[in-house]
Design an enzyme around this catalytic site. Structure first.
Site, PDB file in Angstrom:
ATOM      1  CE1 TYR A   1     -13.863  15.689  28.618  1.00 54.01           C
ATOM      2  CE2 TYR A   1     -14.324  17.949  29.260  1.00 54.01           C
ATOM      3  CZ  TYR A   1     -13.868  16.679  29.568  1.00 54.01           C
ATOM      4  OH  TYR A   1     -13.420  16.403  30.840  1.00 54.01           O
ATOM      5  CD  GLU A   2     -13.452  13.676  19.043  1.00 52.87           C
ATOM      6  OE1 GLU A   2     -13.848  13.074  18.031  1.00 52.87           O
ATOM      7  OE2 GLU A   2     -12.610  13.196  19.838  1.00 52.87           O
ATOM      8  CB  SER A   3     -19.120  16.123  22.570  1.00 59.26           C
ATOM      9  OG  SER A   3     -18.735  16.717  23.801  1.00 59.26           O
ATOM     10  N   GLY A   4     -17.978  19.146  21.431  1.00 55.18           N
ATOM     11  CA  GLY A   4     -18.353  20.520  21.137  1.00 55.18           C
ATOM     12  C   GLY A   4     -18.531  21.403  22.351  1.00 55.18           C
TER      13      GLY A   4
ATOM     14  N   GLY B   1     -10.611  11.958  17.424  1.00 59.88           N
ATOM     15  CA  GLY B   1     -10.018  13.247  17.067  1.00 59.88           C
ATOM     16  C   GLY B   1      -8.527  13.345  17.333  1.00 59.88           C
TER      17      GLY B   1
END
Length: 254
Positions: free
Chosen positions: A49-52, A130
């Site tokens: 996921y884009e949050s890391g 993203g």
């Protein structure tokens, strides 16, 4: 078992994922499909996921990319710059799952603005997030979107994320390293790019859906494969897993 068009679409999208893949996941239908795949036929699917979060294993559908459950169940949590600069941009992620407000016959996506111009649109959309980097750099991209004249347009009003531009050669000219969109999965069937023109063509239909119905809900003259595949209905196991996820999400919202 009876099922809805959205359930068929989500199951079809989940089936496009293979065990062991790395998958960059967005929220909404892409997240539902990716988590369904991991819960059924692809237990080793690595969700990013884009949050890391890398290797997230949520027991229920996350409410956002910042849902704490993703970090709690992940194999690793890294910074957002590392996700993009180290994992995504060098092509280390197999597949990106994207949604769209508008998509055109070359797989270009608009999630920015509809109508008018950029400064004075008819509708201002949530924006890019993203998605442009995912579309540019993943080894392949799968788009999940409901099919209608509003969403399937001849040319998008704004190119948020590049598919194949105006046709063959555009991705190379722009320096995009990923292969581009390989499937558009809708609530009617599946579209794939023509090998020569790269224009998206209807290659699969769900049971009970006609090619003419798909053409009627497309804003361009949709090409139809000579013998479109009839895509199998969801199995009881797929529906049970999907509905369990949907039920936990509903309880989370409450």
């Amino acid at each position: 078992m009876t099922y809805t068009a959205d359930e068929m679409m989500t199951v079809s999208a989940a089936r496009a994922l293979r065990d062991g893949m790395t998958c960059f996941v967005g929220i909404g239908l892409p997240s539902s499909a990716a988590n369904l795949a991991r819960a059924t036929h692809a237990p080793s699917l690595v969700l990013i996921y884009e949050s890391g979060t890398i290797g997230a294993k949520p027991g229920q559908l996350p409410l956002s990319i910042g849902d704490g459950m993703l970090a709690e169940t992940a194999d690793a949590v890294v910074s957002v710059p590392e996700i993009f600069n180290y994992w995504l941009q060098p092509g280390r992620i197999d597949v990106g799952f994207l949604g769209a407000a508008q998509i055109d016959k070359f797989g270009n996506i608009n999630t920015t603005a509809i109508g008018g111009d950029y400064r004075h649109p008819t509708v201002r959309l949530p924006g890019a997030g993203g998605a442009p980097e995912i579309a540019a750099s993943c080894r392949e991209v799968i788009v999940v979107v409901r099919q209608s004249h509003r969403s399937f347009v001849e040319r998008v009003d704004f190119v948020t994320s590049v598919g194949y531009g105006s046709g063959p050669g555009d991705r190379e000219r722009l320096g995009l390293t990923g292969a581009g969109p390989k499937k558009i999965i809708t609530d009617l069937g599946v579209l794939e790019p023509d090998p020569e023109t790269l224009e998206f063509t209807l290659t699969g239909l769900y049971a009970g859906v006609s090619a003419s119905a798909a053409k009627e809900r497309t804003g361009w003259d949709l090409a139809i494969a000579a013998d479109p595949e009839i895509i199998a209905a969801p199995t009881p196991a797929e529906l049970a897993a999907l509905r369990r996820f949907q039920g936990t999400r509903a309880r989370s919202h409450q």
